[in-house]
Design an enzyme around this catalytic site. Sequence first.
Site, PDB file in Angstrom:
ATOM      1  N   GLU A  33      13.470  -1.191  -2.372  1.00 18.08           N
ATOM      2  CA  GLU A  33      14.049  -0.419  -3.483  1.00 18.08           C
ATOM      3  C   GLU A  33      14.975   0.709  -3.011  1.00 18.08           C
ATOM      4  OE1 GLU A  33      10.859  -1.331  -3.323  1.00 18.08           O
ATOM      5  OE2 GLU A  33      10.225  -2.154  -5.253  1.00 18.08           O
ATOM      6  N   PHE A  66      -3.062   0.328 -12.335  1.00 20.80           N
ATOM      7  CA  PHE A  66      -2.433  -0.348 -11.199  1.00 20.80           C
ATOM      8  C   PHE A  66      -0.925  -0.084 -11.207  1.00 20.80           C
ATOM      9  CE2 PHE A  66      -0.392  -4.269  -9.501  1.00 20.80           C
ATOM     10  CZ  PHE A  66      -0.758  -4.085  -8.185  1.00 20.80           C
ATOM     11  N   GLN A  67      -0.405   0.309 -10.066  1.00 16.55           N
ATOM     12  CA  GLN A  67       1.018   0.616  -9.888  1.00 16.55           C
ATOM     13  C   GLN A  67       1.506   1.691 -10.849  1.00 16.55           C
ATOM     14  OE1 GLN A  67       3.286  -3.104  -9.630  1.00 16.55           O
ATOM     15  NE2 GLN A  67       2.853  -3.142  -7.445  1.00 16.55           N
ATOM     16  N   LYS A  79       5.914  -0.745 -20.037  1.00 19.90           N
ATOM     17  CA  LYS A  79       6.017  -2.190 -20.239  1.00 19.90           C
ATOM     18  C   LYS A  79       5.925  -2.557 -21.720  1.00 19.90           C
ATOM     19  CE  LYS A  79       4.348  -6.554 -18.396  1.00 19.90           C
ATOM     20  NZ  LYS A  79       3.349  -7.221 -17.548  1.00 19.90           N
ATOM     21  N   MET A  87      21.528  12.374  17.433  1.00 21.03           N
ATOM     22  CA  MET A  87      21.755  13.753  17.026  1.00 21.03           C
ATOM     23  C   MET A  87      20.550  14.623  17.376  1.00 21.03           C
ATOM     24  SD  MET A  87      24.032  15.765  15.836  1.00 21.03           S
ATOM     25  CE  MET A  87      25.272  15.170  14.695  1.00 21.03           C
TER      26      MET A  87
END
Lengths: 197, 588
Positions: free
Chosen positions: B71, B133-134, B183, B501
């Site tokens: 993502e 969940f999630q 959802k 760096m």
Amino acid sequence: MRHTLSIVVADQPGELSRIVGLFSARGFNIETVSAGETPDPKWSRVTIVTRGDDRTVEQIVKQCQRLARVREVQDVTMQPHIEREMALIDVAAKPGATRQEVLSLVAVFRAKVVDISESGMIIEASGNKDKVEAFIELLRPIGIRDYTRTGCIAIGRLSRVDSSRAATEEEELSWPVDERATGDVNKPSPSHPFSTG
Amino acid sequence: MIAQAQLAIPPATMPQSDVLTQPRGAEILIQALVHEGVDAIFGYPGGAVLHIYDELWRARNRITHYLVRHEQGAVHMAEGYARASGRVGVALVTSGPGATNAVTGIANAYMDSTPIVVITGQVPIPLIGTDAFQEVDTIGITRSCVKHNYLVRDVRDLAPVVHEAFHLARTGRPGPIVIDIPKDVSAARASYSRLKNISYPCIDRRSSPDPHVVARAAAAIVQARRPVLYVGGGILNSGAAPALLAFAERLQLPVTPTLMGLDGFPSAHPLCLNMLGMHGTYAANMAVAESDLLIAIGVRFDDRVTGKLATFAPQARVIHIDIDPANVGKNRAPQISLIADARDALCALLEKIESFGQARIDESVSGRAAWWERLRAWQQEQPLRFSGAADHIKPQSVIRELHRLTKGNALLVTDVGQHQMWAAQFYPFQKSRQWITSGGLGAMGFGLPAAIGAQLVRRDEVVVAVVGDGGFQMTNQELATAMQYDLPIKVLIMNNGYLGMVRQWQEMFYERAYSEVDLTVSPDFVKLAEAYGAFGVRATRPEELSDVLAAGLAHKGVAVMDIVVSKEENVFPIIPAGGNSRDMITEG
């Protein structure tokens, strides 16, 4: 210095934390915050009191102003305005001389008793920050068990003419010693606890 | 919650039709996106966005979905798309880990003022707050790195929210918007009709340049003896590059761009002093240090530009022009502040200055002859330079060679680190939107996916992702995305086997204690490219460089050029953090 910000924001979940988040993100402490509806219930007014140098507070004002749900932000500190806060103070004042002393303070500060029991009473006091704090300090030796404060709310004065003096005069009249409040301190006020004030 | 529709947006019309014939929330979302002109979405599916993916499947002829491999990549691609095109980029991710993986990209877009809309799935409303969940509090997590975010609790709010989100993303100072859609909201039904002519009183506060301020600024500019134009990303966001060029040329003003504004002014133009700041040119930093008037446009006095604020441009009065009032006075209090779009402001300033008449303009220009002598002397005294080497490839020479082979026309996208600074220093830009980099956040892993998003809107141009071997490995899985959609980016890895760096700072400021910067154990990048079906090629010796770059650039598809460069080359000049131009180190 102390700044009082008055913010009109949409009355939606999460909007208050968006504003408060701007302060915490800059490590700024909020002294008080209070929120309530405006004449248009879609909008709420949030009053925030904070301390900081003028430039940083100005930055926070600008940051607030660009929030998509904020309609207006005013730093009312420098404008003629009225500030008030309310405190509910639980005092351990048993019947007797202590209770009489508390009641006389209540009268002097134009506070009121909103609950009472064998062991003490709860007093509602309002005024500007200094007045409320002075009241609390006077009650402290008597025995404060707990108190809760609303934080500051503010509104701009109707007249901008000479209004700073008006503010001063009013405070002189009501605090710390109000010469007019010399009646019977035991006389229940219309908003006495038993009248469900 | 009060429906959004009641607040700033007129409610969608509600015809009395059978509810079941009305579209689902997911379809409304897609419709609204189509009406906003969205043709591409970068995303990754998951449970909470299944309804939306179902509608995307039906709408696949109208919107192309690009399936990423992580993502973070989706959001960086949306950023690359936005920066290359000037349009709003769109990413779509699921709830929970989908949203948290997207946060780096969202924060990056916030810091660099990139207009993107990120749509996140959320668990159904009844499950919010139950540790489902999630489930994560996406609104809470992203609050401090978005321009605005929405949790859509009512399907009737969905279309107004989408339209407002796009408007907000591109209005004023652009930025990222998150729309969190539970959802059950994407499953619920409502009517949808396209909203038109909406006004957003809380958002549309843009004003035209105040003529009184313009007059004061114009007078100050004409009188200044040692002025410098300090310009940044705001030039690109407002499309002000032509106006800036006209303005600078009319008054013969020196220009120094920030990292974000490099392609806002032609790098090779005689008026250009090139980049200022920590790794800026000697001339640019000396000019600012000696300037009597800093004309700051679309910049925010970032610490990588100013170093120690108290000693930054100590002799200068400041004119600060920015569209975001919160940027003005944040770090440096200006003497004149002009809240306006950069192009509007430049046009207004030029018009005002023209009104002074040719004689006064000539006088102003000739009054700065001595200033230009000093500027030229600084340029000659300490130009950007590097020493050659016979046995290994100098990283700066890679950028120079890339510039030669692409004739200066490539769209350069970089990651973060030494290679980014060398690309900024050694690739002269000719036109706007030729340079895409992660400036404010400094997010490693940005380069490769951002290049993919950029290639999508600049199909016929050479898009080169200049990356280090460290940052490349943060998002190199997106090579699969580039392959899947035939987006022929060219990945140029400046491979020094170090987190360069950090190693440079450890060398210069931590007595060469190279703590955890060794990347010697890395995959064979050529084989890795081949494993993805891309073209891989490597150069390890100076004499191979040109042919290898040419072969990679000439390849029709995705190419990975693994250029093994000097291990311990440093970026110069460098002003140590918190220093000023007097602390500038120009060579090792």
